[in-house]
Each structure stands twice: as structure tokens, then as C-alpha cells.
Design a protein around this motif. Structure first.
Motif, PDB file in Angstrom:
ATOM      1  N   GLY A 120      27.950  62.771   0.613  1.00 27.37           N
ATOM      2  CA  GLY A 120      28.775  61.764  -0.055  1.00 27.37           C
ATOM      3  C   GLY A 120      28.084  61.159  -1.259  1.00 27.37           C
ATOM      4  O   GLY A 120      28.701  60.921  -2.299  1.00 27.37           O
ATOM      5  N   ALA A 121      26.796  60.916  -1.142  1.00 29.39           N
ATOM      6  CA  ALA A 121      26.042  60.313  -2.249  1.00 29.39           C
ATOM      7  C   ALA A 121      25.897  61.253  -3.427  1.00 29.39           C
ATOM      8  O   ALA A 121      25.800  60.817  -4.573  1.00 29.39           O
ATOM      9  CB  ALA A 121      24.661  59.877  -1.757  1.00 29.39           C
ATOM     10  N   THR A 122      25.884  62.550  -3.160  1.00 26.33           N
ATOM     11  CA  THR A 122      25.670  63.523  -4.235  1.00 26.33           C
ATOM     12  C   THR A 122      26.953  64.195  -4.693  1.00 26.33           C
ATOM     13  O   THR A 122      26.914  65.052  -5.570  1.00 26.33           O
ATOM     14  CB  THR A 122      24.669  64.605  -3.788  1.00 26.33           C
ATOM     15  N   GLY A 123      28.080  63.834  -4.087  1.00 24.97           N
ATOM     16  CA  GLY A 123      29.356  64.423  -4.485  1.00 24.97           C
ATOM     17  C   GLY A 123      29.566  65.832  -3.979  1.00 24.97           C
ATOM     18  O   GLY A 123      30.362  66.586  -4.534  1.00 24.97           O
ATOM     19  N   ALA A 124      28.863  66.195  -2.902  1.00 26.39           N
ATOM     20  CA  ALA A 124      29.017  67.546  -2.346  1.00 26.39           C
ATOM     21  C   ALA A 124      30.418  67.714  -1.769  1.00 26.39           C
ATOM     22  O   ALA A 124      31.026  66.760  -1.292  1.00 26.39           O
ATOM     23  CB  ALA A 124      27.966  67.778  -1.264  1.00 26.39           C
ATOM     24  N   ASP A 125      30.912  68.936  -1.806  1.00 33.61           N
ATOM     25  CA  ASP A 125      32.245  69.202  -1.264  1.00 33.61           C
ATOM     26  C   ASP A 125      32.158  69.658   0.189  1.00 33.61           C
ATOM     27  O   ASP A 125      31.076  69.772   0.765  1.00 33.61           O
ATOM     28  CB  ASP A 125      32.993  70.226  -2.127  1.00 33.61           C
ATOM     29  N   GLY A 126      33.320  69.924   0.785  1.00 36.60           N
ATOM     30  CA  GLY A 126      33.373  70.340   2.179  1.00 36.60           C
ATOM     31  C   GLY A 126      32.657  71.642   2.443  1.00 36.60           C
ATOM     32  O   GLY A 126      32.078  71.839   3.511  1.00 36.60           O
ATOM     33  N   ALA A 127      32.691  72.553   1.474  1.00 32.79           N
ATOM     34  CA  ALA A 127      31.998  73.826   1.642  1.00 32.79           C
ATOM     35  C   ALA A 127      30.492  73.600   1.744  1.00 32.79           C
ATOM     36  O   ALA A 127      29.819  74.221   2.575  1.00 32.79           O
ATOM     37  CB  ALA A 127      32.324  74.769   0.487  1.00 32.79           C
ATOM     38  N   ALA A 128      29.962  72.713   0.928  1.00 35.43           N
ATOM     39  CA  ALA A 128      28.531  72.420   0.976  1.00 35.43           C
ATOM     40  C   ALA A 128      28.161  71.749   2.292  1.00 35.43           C
ATOM     41  O   ALA A 128      27.129  72.068   2.897  1.00 35.43           O
ATOM     42  CB  ALA A 128      28.124  71.543  -0.202  1.00 35.43           C
ATOM     43  N   LEU A 129      29.002  70.814   2.754  1.00 36.43           N
ATOM     44  CA  LEU A 129      28.746  70.158   4.040  1.00 36.43           C
ATOM     45  C   LEU A 129      28.782  71.174   5.177  1.00 36.43           C
ATOM     46  O   LEU A 129      27.911  71.176   6.053  1.00 36.43           O
ATOM     47  CB  LEU A 129      29.754  69.038   4.298  1.00 36.43           C
ATOM     48  N   THR A 130      29.754  72.054   5.155  1.00 38.40           N
ATOM     49  CA  THR A 130      29.855  73.082   6.194  1.00 38.40           C
ATOM     50  C   THR A 130      28.616  73.968   6.201  1.00 38.40           C
ATOM     51  O   THR A 130      28.034  74.234   7.256  1.00 38.40           O
ATOM     52  CB  THR A 130      31.126  73.932   5.997  1.00 38.40           C
ATOM     53  N   GLY A 131      28.194  74.422   5.034  1.00 35.93           N
ATOM     54  CA  GLY A 131      26.984  75.243   4.944  1.00 35.93           C
ATOM     55  C   GLY A 131      25.759  74.503   5.449  1.00 35.93           C
ATOM     56  O   GLY A 131      24.931  75.066   6.173  1.00 35.93           O
TER      57      GLY A 131
END
Length: 146
Positions: A120-131
Motif C-alpha cells: 500500500g505504501a509503495t503503490g503495488a498492485d494486486g499482482a505484486a501482492l500475490t507474488g
């Protein structure tokens, strides 16, 4: 933190986790990741009004940093590590089912609050969170198995 301040093992683990890509993951891994996220979110929603969880969020809200993350359910932000602490406390408060038993045991969902805060702090998307979650769980299981 610069890469040269990390020991070799930490560097290897960070490179591995950073290199996990959604398109490389098996369907079963994606299904299991979704299950863990839904379970964690449901546990956090159920525990949100618990006095202890409210105290942790209030405590965490007093900390800020150049990179901030949200405290779930409050609209407030605080430092990434304090958001990980407070949100992680809330998601684990009622969670009794996420235990990995092997040579050593542990609760891999403990990482979810931290990964969501960092994302959330870095603006990562759902794909990045999933990985990050799938990679984190794989590393966790490997350490427990060893």
C-alpha cells in the motif's frame, strides 16, 4: 537501506521474493493465495472492534515516516512497520487456523499485514501482492521444513 548492508542470505531471499511473477504461478498457488487473503481479511473484520485491536491501532497511529501505510478501517495512516504491526495484530487476533506444521511450526499469515502495508505504501498492485505472498509462503515453508 542499500543492498550492501544486507547479508548474503537476506539478499538472496529478497531477490527471490522480488522475482516471483503472477504469470509464473500455478493455478493452485493462486487459489491458495486468495483463500489466505480472504481468511485474513475476514479475521481482521471480525476482530476490528476488539478493545485490544483498537488499542494497537491507536498506538500505531502516533507514528509516521516518509513512507506511510493505512491502518485498516480507520482512514488513518502511519509508518509502514506500525501499520504492519497493528493490522497484523488485528488479522491474527481471531485466526486460529493458519499453522504450518513441519520440522518447525509457525503461522505464515503473520506476513500478510506487513506485505499489505508495504504494498500500500509503495503503490503495488494486486499482482505484486500475490507474488509477494506466494513467494513469502514458499520461503516460510522452506525454512520450517529445513
Amino acid at each position: 537501506m542499500s543492498d550492501d548492508t544486507l547479508d548474503a542470505t537476506t539478499r538472496r531471499l529478497a531477490r527471490y521474493a522480488h522475482g516471483v511473477e503472477l504469470r509464473q504461478l500455478e493455478e493452485r498457488s493462486l487459489i491458495e493465495c486468495r483463500r489466505r487473503l480472504i481468511d485474513a481479511a475476514a479475521c481482521a473484520v471480525a476482530a476490528y472492534t476488539e478493545p485490544f485491536c483498537q488499542q494497537m491501532a491507536a498506538f500505531a497511529s502516533g507514528f509516521s515516516a516518509p513512507w506511510n501505510a493505512r491502518l485498516w478501517g480507520t482512514g488513518q495512516s502511519c509508518s509502514i512497520e506500525m501499520a504492519a504491526f497493528a493490522n497484523g495484530t488485528t488479522l491474527r487476533y481471531l485466526d486460529l487456523s493458519d499453522t504450518y506444521m513441519s520440522t518447525n511450526a509457525g503461522h505464515p499469515s503473520d506476513m500478510i499485514g506487513a506485505l499489505v502495508a508495504a504494498g500500500g505504501a509503495t503503490g503495488a498492485d494486486g499482482a505484486a501482492l500475490t507474488g509477494a505472498l506466494v513467494g513469502g509462503y514458499e520461503v516460510f515453508f522452506g525454512i520450517c521444513d529445513a
